[in-house]
Design an enzyme around this catalytic site. Structure first.
Site, PDB file in Angstrom:
ATOM      1  N   LYS A  16      15.664  10.455  -5.165  1.00 56.67           N
ATOM      2  CA  LYS A  16      16.406  11.027  -6.285  1.00 56.67           C
ATOM      3  C   LYS A  16      17.737  11.595  -5.807  1.00 56.67           C
ATOM      4  CE  LYS A  16      13.664  13.011  -9.323  1.00 56.67           C
ATOM      5  NZ  LYS A  16      12.667  14.067  -9.581  1.00 56.67           N
ATOM      6  N   ARG A  27      16.718   4.690 -10.215  1.00 51.55           N
ATOM      7  CA  ARG A  27      15.938   4.159  -9.085  1.00 51.55           C
ATOM      8  C   ARG A  27      15.597   2.718  -9.413  1.00 51.55           C
ATOM      9  NH1 ARG A  27      11.085   8.164 -10.538  1.00 51.55           N
ATOM     10  NH2 ARG A  27      10.800   7.468 -12.642  1.00 51.55           N
ATOM     11  N   CYS A  57     -10.122 -17.287  10.433  1.00 54.91           N
ATOM     12  CA  CYS A  57     -10.835 -17.736   9.246  1.00 54.91           C
ATOM     13  C   CYS A  57     -11.743 -16.665   8.675  1.00 54.91           C
ATOM     14  CB  CYS A  57     -11.618 -19.010   9.544  1.00 54.91           C
ATOM     15  SG  CYS A  57     -12.876 -18.780  10.808  1.00 54.91           S
ATOM     16  N   ARG A  72      14.240  20.053  -8.966  1.00 57.24           N
ATOM     17  CA  ARG A  72      13.538  18.775  -9.059  1.00 57.24           C
ATOM     18  C   ARG A  72      13.088  18.314  -7.685  1.00 57.24           C
ATOM     19  NH1 ARG A  72      17.938  14.965 -11.762  1.00 57.24           N
ATOM     20  NH2 ARG A  72      16.063  13.826 -12.365  1.00 57.24           N
ATOM     21  N   GLY A 110     -12.875 -15.373  14.230  1.00 60.74           N
ATOM     22  CA  GLY A 110     -13.804 -15.040  13.151  1.00 60.74           C
ATOM     23  C   GLY A 110     -13.791 -13.535  13.026  1.00 60.74           C
ATOM     24  N   THR A 111     -12.848 -13.037  12.232  1.00 58.99           N
ATOM     25  CA  THR A 111     -12.627 -11.580  12.244  1.00 58.99           C
ATOM     26  C   THR A 111     -13.744 -10.808  11.550  1.00 58.99           C
ATOM     27  OG1 THR A 111     -11.168 -11.895  10.368  1.00 58.99           O
ATOM     28  CG2 THR A 111     -10.135 -11.657  12.525  1.00 58.99           C
ATOM     29  N   ASN A 112     -14.571 -11.481  10.754  1.00 62.20           N
ATOM     30  CA  ASN A 112     -15.703 -10.743  10.152  1.00 62.20           C
ATOM     31  C   ASN A 112     -16.669 -10.314  11.241  1.00 62.20           C
ATOM     32  OD1 ASN A 112     -14.533 -11.406   7.776  1.00 62.20           O
ATOM     33  ND2 ASN A 112     -16.055 -12.929   7.175  1.00 62.20           N
ATOM     34  N   ASP A 113     -17.136 -11.295  12.032  1.00 66.39           N
ATOM     35  CA  ASP A 113     -18.069 -10.945  13.093  1.00 66.39           C
ATOM     36  C   ASP A 113     -17.382 -10.143  14.188  1.00 66.39           C
ATOM     37  OD1 ASP A 113     -20.805 -11.610  12.720  1.00 66.39           O
ATOM     38  OD2 ASP A 113     -20.226 -13.721  12.626  1.00 66.39           O
ATOM     39  N   ARG A 157     -17.341 -25.982  11.044  1.00 61.74           N
ATOM     40  CA  ARG A 157     -18.073 -25.120  11.968  1.00 61.74           C
ATOM     41  C   ARG A 157     -19.550 -25.508  11.984  1.00 61.74           C
ATOM     42  NH1 ARG A 157     -18.543 -18.936  10.627  1.00 61.74           N
ATOM     43  NH2 ARG A 157     -20.084 -19.731   9.160  1.00 61.74           N
ATOM     44  N   ARG A 199     -18.379 -24.343   6.308  1.00 66.54           N
ATOM     45  CA  ARG A 199     -19.629 -23.842   6.901  1.00 66.54           C
ATOM     46  C   ARG A 199     -20.719 -24.852   6.602  1.00 66.54           C
ATOM     47  NH1 ARG A 199     -17.135 -19.912   3.758  1.00 66.54           N
ATOM     48  NH2 ARG A 199     -16.610 -17.940   4.776  1.00 66.54           N
ATOM     49  N   GLU A 237     -15.176 -14.560  18.176  1.00 64.61           N
ATOM     50  CA  GLU A 237     -15.730 -13.563  17.253  1.00 64.61           C
ATOM     51  C   GLU A 237     -16.637 -12.557  17.951  1.00 64.61           C
ATOM     52  OE1 GLU A 237     -18.060 -15.622  14.253  1.00 64.61           O
ATOM     53  OE2 GLU A 237     -18.443 -17.260  15.637  1.00 64.61           O
ATOM     54  N   SER A 251     -10.303 -20.183  16.709  1.00 68.49           N
ATOM     55  CA  SER A 251     -10.182 -19.595  15.375  1.00 68.49           C
ATOM     56  C   SER A 251     -10.885 -18.247  15.422  1.00 68.49           C
ATOM     57  CB  SER A 251     -10.823 -20.507  14.330  1.00 68.49           C
ATOM     58  OG  SER A 251     -10.747 -19.888  13.065  1.00 68.49           O
ATOM     59  N   HIS A 277       3.667   8.285 -18.642  1.00 68.56           N
ATOM     60  CA  HIS A 277       2.960   8.300 -17.357  1.00 68.56           C
ATOM     61  C   HIS A 277       1.949   7.157 -17.276  1.00 68.56           C
ATOM     62  CE1 HIS A 277      -0.470   9.632 -14.815  1.00 68.56           C
ATOM     63  NE2 HIS A 277       0.519   9.904 -13.983  1.00 68.56           N
TER      64      HIS A 277
HETATM   65  P1  ADP Z   1      10.406  13.242 -12.339  1.00 69.12           P
HETATM   66  O1  ADP Z   1      10.531  13.034 -10.893  1.00 69.12           O
HETATM   67  O2  ADP Z   1       9.036  13.611 -12.770  1.00 69.12           O
HETATM   68  O3  ADP Z   1      11.016  12.151 -13.133  1.00 69.12           O
HETATM   69  P2  ADP Z   1      12.798  14.751 -12.769  1.00 69.12           P
HETATM   70  O4  ADP Z   1      13.220  15.641 -11.676  1.00 69.12           O
HETATM   71  O5  ADP Z   1      13.498  13.480 -12.870  1.00 69.12           O
HETATM   72  O6  ADP Z   1      11.232  14.556 -12.673  1.00 69.12           O
HETATM   73  O7  ADP Z   1      12.937  15.560 -14.099  1.00 69.12           O
HETATM   74  C1  ADP Z   1      12.346  15.157 -15.291  1.00 69.12           C
HETATM   75  C2  ADP Z   1      13.311  15.197 -16.412  1.00 69.12           C
HETATM   76  O8  ADP Z   1      13.886  16.463 -16.547  1.00 69.12           O
HETATM   77  C3  ADP Z   1      14.513  14.283 -16.238  1.00 69.12           C
HETATM   78  O9  ADP Z   1      14.225  12.991 -16.649  1.00 69.12           O
HETATM   79  C4  ADP Z   1      15.528  14.894 -17.141  1.00 69.12           C
HETATM   80  O10 ADP Z   1      15.364  14.425 -18.451  1.00 69.12           O
HETATM   81  C5  ADP Z   1      15.186  16.358 -17.076  1.00 69.12           C
HETATM   82  N1  ADP Z   1      16.156  17.000 -16.218  1.00 69.12           N
HETATM   83  C6  ADP Z   1      16.119  17.137 -14.888  1.00 69.12           C
HETATM   84  N2  ADP Z   1      17.228  17.741 -14.438  1.00 69.12           N
HETATM   85  C7  ADP Z   1      17.990  17.990 -15.533  1.00 69.12           C
HETATM   86  C8  ADP Z   1      19.253  18.582 -15.740  1.00 69.12           C
HETATM   87  N3  ADP Z   1      19.995  19.004 -14.718  1.00 69.12           N
HETATM   88  N4  ADP Z   1      19.717  18.657 -16.996  1.00 69.12           N
HETATM   89  C9  ADP Z   1      18.981  18.197 -18.026  1.00 69.12           C
HETATM   90  N5  ADP Z   1      17.789  17.636 -17.902  1.00 69.12           N
HETATM   91  C10 ADP Z   1      17.288  17.530 -16.671  1.00 69.12           C
HETATM   92 MG    MG Z   2      12.754  11.617 -13.216  1.00 72.23          MG
END
Ligand code: ADP
Ligand code: MG
Ligand code: MG
Length: 937
Positions: A43, A369, A891, A113, A815-818, A667, A611, A794, A813, A489
């Site tokens: 981040k 990311r 194998c 964060r 025979g990683t199991n045995d 074999r 086999r 093996e 060859s 999530h």
């Molecule tokens: P996670 O790793 O769980 O995604 P973050 O650190 O990204 O957590 O924070 C979650 C959310 O919080 C972000 O997606 C954003 O919407 C809000 N947030 C984080 N920092 C700020 C900030 N400086 N201003 C406004 N919102 C924020």
């Molecule tokens: Mg985030």
């Protein structure tokens, strides 16, 4: 105390850096960049990188991951030197934003964060609006002329601080918020007035005091210090530890802390917060995909408190939410946002997962990311990004996890069955993670884990999932949630782990107390059947049979035209690239031409293991073997041997024919013979009759054959040495089949493999015998065929004596199991009494609590590289020391495991052989190993 680090920079000059320093990001001072992810976390590194390419990021600073380790190494104490740096950094932020911590006029508010090297969704906790106090909230209200927003932020902060920093129970706080809503007669938190919110803040602070015995802290610096500690502490919460374990992330990496100036998405109708992907993470489709909420803050979208709206007009229309997309409600900002998407995708040359906030029409990017994506999306994006010229083939391949290929091969609903189940279709949620899942209903993570342990497939259904549900999600076949969108999530985790997932089925009512769920008048309870289609979002209150995936249907079953299927075409493209870059050959373990055909269509280049014992599948064939082993009458025995030779020859002919010139390793009989002997009275009586002996005589002979530890008993080459007639018929059958093919102009050069060698004399014996049988046969038939003779490695002694053994072998060859069983001294069949517990951890011998992990992996699934792997290395080195060009393969079960394949690649093996359905995974893994090895060089 930590020593000052000396860094050598690119020009070779040494600079001393303060190990306690922090790294600024933002327009004014920007110390980091994307390459510093190990130090700054993903981040932090990307916030700095974005600042440097002119993307609007609120300013702040990053406390590096090294400080987390320092904190944990020093009894959870923050170093004074670090806190001095933090103070200075806050002062700089105050100057940059013309604000001041705790001010009545112009308060500085920050988010705190977490951010590790690799993203750990939902694992670490974030605190927003830090810096708010009874005074600062007035300052914020005055400054922004928005008292509602100020008190809304304050109540959020009090709750987050209490929960995340002080570890208080969320529920009591939620109850107060609910109470405030019902008192005000509103259903959503946006309905609360300034007065409602002010009162709510008082209530929440009162609760804080009740639970902690302290006043809610009114000094922002104290708040900040506690929040930093909380982020560091969250590195070691149970759920973070579990996630790291599954993902093999070392505890020593630690997390960074990012402190960033707040921007406000909760400032009214022209403000919003959202999460978006630059392409669809579920299907891989090249369309912007995301969700936003007007007048809301950060976690609201992810947490599924309110169901968010799609950002693009098109997806809003699909969900009958016309006019509500961000594209329509905030057209100008939307265009700015999509410009950022384009810029980011180009810059990172990958799909981005972006978090943004709009404060009164001004866009801020809070995180980017490389986006997690389903297996299907990994493959599709790889293919399309190469077509677009964004990345080259190797880079594209390197982004595909071998498990994605597994996902492409895994079952989908049987279409007919699904059509028949139409009346049980109870609703349609968001298609958040592709794939089909059917099982019994589980309402809690614990229940799902319980079902898993009983071997009962289940589907986990929750209102929404939190990181605490991680274990249950892993145990379930699929996941369904009531709340939350495609970036919740549940969805993020499900996609990452290839779990079918449907989200946001709002009409579903979940009653954990009675163990029931209902939708309209349809109701089921825990243990009843439920199915979900994560590709379409459909949910059914019944079981639906699953069937072969599109790839299997197109490429193996031939029931659809692979050229008509985008998924088949993408699969083929990836496999073609994989074959181009891999060095390892991929063979398969197959005993029948049916298995072999499947393996060949999945790309196997030969057979690494057939086999012979698996060819004795039927009762009459078994009887022949019993006659050879037990008959007293020589005539019966001789006839049985000739019958065996006859049917084996037919089976080998079919196999070699299917191989059509590709290499075939056969074999010789390996398992302890008692496995093939009669069990039970009826079987014994029948066998005795066929042997022309009495039941009692047969029982006596069987008694003689019994072994206490058959795995280490009379098996492998020991059989062929003591009963040379067994080796003789097998070799004759193999060579006769090869001769027959050769006379039909189908090339065939069988590789005859001798099992369980521990001493070179065993191999010398069998090899001499094999050559003699061959010469006699060739003389008898007046025809010759070439063949080779090799051995399995093996047993540890064989690996240690590989140089001697290789003098008599054309190939090895492993025979990683045995080899695993005999190196670890663990029988695979008895391991479940203790090995799972070893893996999950036992209590610490000193404290009697905690988690003492004895052995991290299942050595039968993934090669024990530090133990068994050493023997493999010795075997390769020894073998090639006396036989330079010795062909070496493997194998065992490990031939289909990506991590093990990587090991075999690095140690110079020629091929791996795995079960037919693992072949595509092995092809890709081998390519990834080759690409990685090139990068390391
Ligand atoms: P996670 O790793 O769980 O995604 P973050 O650190 O990204 O957590 O924070 C979650 C959310 O919080 C972000 O997606 C954003 O919407 C809000 N947030 C984080 N920092 C700020 C900030 N400086 N201003 C406004 N919102 C924020
Ligand atoms: Mg985030
Ligand atoms: Mg979070």
């Amino acid at each position: 105390m930590m020593k000052t680090q000396v860094l050598t920079n690119t020009t070779g000059t040494e600079t001393e850096i303060n190990p306690f320093r922090v790294y600024h990001f933002g327009k004014v001072q920007n110390d980091g960049n994307a390459s510093m992810r190990n130090l700054l976390g993903g981040k932090g590194a990307n916030l700095a990188e974005m600042s440097s390419i002119g993307i609007p990021v609120p300013p702040g600073f990053t406390i590096p991951t090294s400080m987390c380790t320092h904190y944990n190494d020093n009894q959870q104490q923050l170093a004074d030197a670090l806190m001095i740096e933090v103070d200075e950094a806050i002062t700089l932020m105050e100057q940059q934003t013309a604000t001041e911590f705790g001010s009545l006029e112009n308060p500085l508010l920050v988010s705190v964060r977490s951010g590790a090297r690799v993203s750990m969704p939902g694992m670490m906790d974030t605190v927003l609006n830090l810096g708010l106090t009874d005074i600062a909230v007035i300052g914020l209200a005055n400054k922004t002329n928005n008292a509602r927003m100020a008190y809304d932020s304050y109540r959020r902060f009090i709750v987050m601080y209490s929960e995340v920093v002080k570890g208080m129970d969320a529920e009591a706080f939620e109850e107060l918020i609910d109470a405030a809503k019902s008192k005000a007669g509103v259903s959503e938190d946006t309905g609360l007035s300034v007065e409602d919110l002010k009162e709510l803040c008082l209530e929440l602070k009162k609760l804080y005091t009740e639970l902690s015995g302290d006043e809610f802290p009114q000094d922002p610096k104290i708040q900040l210090r506690s929040a930093i500690e909380a982020v560091f502490d969250s590195w070691n919460t149970e759920r973070a530890v579990l996630y790291r374990k599954i993902q093999n992330i070392p505890a020593s990496w630690g997390t960074a802390v990012n402190v960033q100036a707040m921007v406000f998405g909760n400032k009214g109708a022209s403000s919003a917060t959202g999460v978006a992907f630059t392409r669809n993470p579920s299907t891989g489709d090249k369309t912007y995909f995301g969700e936003y909420l007007i007048n809301a803050q950060g976690e609201d979208v992810v947490a599924g408190v309110r169901t968010p709206l799609p950002i693009s007009k098109e997806s809003a229309a699909q969900k009958c939410l016309d006019g509500q997309s961000m594209e329509e409600t905030m057209p100008k900002t939307y265009v700015e946002l999509t410009d950022v998407f384009e810029k980011l995708e180009k810059h990172y040359a990958d799909m981005q997962d972006v978090e943004f906030t709009v404060e009164e029409e001004k866009l801020y990017i809070l995180q980017t990311r490389n986006g997690k994506r389903s297996g299907f999306a990994q493959v599709r994006m790889a293919v399309e990004m190469v077509e677009e010229g964004l990345v080259d083939e190797k880079t594209a391949l390197a982004r595909i996890e071998p498990s994605s290929i597994e996902q492409m091969l895994s079952p989908i609903f049987n279409l007919e069955d699904k059509a028949n189940a139409a009346s049980e279709m109870v609703g349609k949620g968001l298609n958040a993670g592709p794939g089909a899942a059917s099982g019994v209903l589980a309402l809690t993570s614990a229940k799902a884990i319980e079902y898993k342990q009983l071997g009962v497939p289940c589907v986990l259904v929750r209102n929404d999932t939190s990181p605490a549900d991680f274990g249950g999600m892993m145990a379930a076949e699929g996941v369904l949630t009531v709340r939350g969108g495609a970036t919740s999530h549940a969805a993020v985790v499900a996609r990452q782990f290839g779990k079918p997932c449907v989200c946001g089925l709002a009409a579903l009512k979940v009653k954990e107390s009675t163990g029931e769920i209902s939708i309209g008048d349809k109701k089921i309870k825990e243990g009843d059947a439920i199915s979900l289609d994560g590709s379409t979002g459909e949910v059914f209150f019944c079981k639906i049979e699953t069937s072969a995936s599109e790839v299997i249907q197109g490429i193996i079953d031939g029931v659809i035209d692979p050229n008509e299927s985008e998924i088949c075409k993408q699969y083929q493209t990836i496999m073609t690239w994989a074959d181009k870059y891999r060095r390892l050959k991929i063979r398969t373990n197959a005993d029948t031409s049916r298995d072999l055909k499947i393996a060949l269509s999945l790309g196997a280049e030969g057979v690494g293991l057939t086999r012979v014992e698996h060819m004795f599948g039927s009762d009459d064939k078994l009887l022949l073997l019993r006659q050879v082993m037990l008959a007293k009458d020589e005539q019966i025995k001789t006839l049985a041997l000739s019958n065996i030779e006859h049917f084996l020859k037919e089976d080998f002919t079919a196999l070699f024919q299917t191989l059509n010139g590709r290499p075939a390793t056969v074999r010789l009989l390996d398992p302890p013979m008692h496995e093939f002997m009669p069990h039970g009275d009826a079987d014994t009586a029948k066998t005795a009759k066929a042997l022309k002996i009495t039941d009692a005589e047969l029982r006596a002979s069987l008694g003689d054959m019994e072994e206490h530890n058959p795995m280490l008993g009379f098996r492998g080459c020991r059989l062929g040495i003591l009963k040379p007639e067994l080796t003789r018929v097998q070799v004759r059958a193999i060579l006769e089949a090869a001769l027959e093919l050769n006379s039909a102009y189908i090339p065939c050069k069988p590789e005859i493999m001798v099992p369980i060698i521990m001493h070179e004399n065993e191999l010398i014996h069998q090899r001499t015998l094999i050559d003699k049988v061959a010469q006699d046969l060739f003389a008898e038939l007046g025809q010759k065929v070439s063949y080779s003779v090799g051995t399995m490695i093996e047993l540890p002694r064989a690996a240690l004596q590989a140089d001697e053994i290789a003098k008599h072998a054309d190939f090895f060859s492993f025979g990683t199991n045995d080899l695993t069983q005999t190196t670890l001294g663990i029988s695979r069949d008895d391991a479940n009494h203790f090995l799972p517990t070893y893996k999950n951890g036992v209590s610490d011998p000193l404290t009697g609590t905690g988690n003492f992990e004895v052995y991290p992996d299942d050595p039968f699934q993934t090669l024990d590289q530090s133990g068994v792997g050493k023997l493999v290395q010795l075997g390769v080195k020894g073998g090639r020391s006396t036989s330079k060009d010795l062909k070496i393969g493997i194998c065992g079960e490990h031939g289909g495991d990506p991590a093990s394949i990587d090991f075999f690649h690095r140690n110079g093996l020629d091929y791996v052989s795995c079960s037919p359905f693992r072949v595509p995974v092995a092809r890709l893994s081998a390519a990834l190993s080759a690409i990685r090895a090139e990068e390391v060089e």
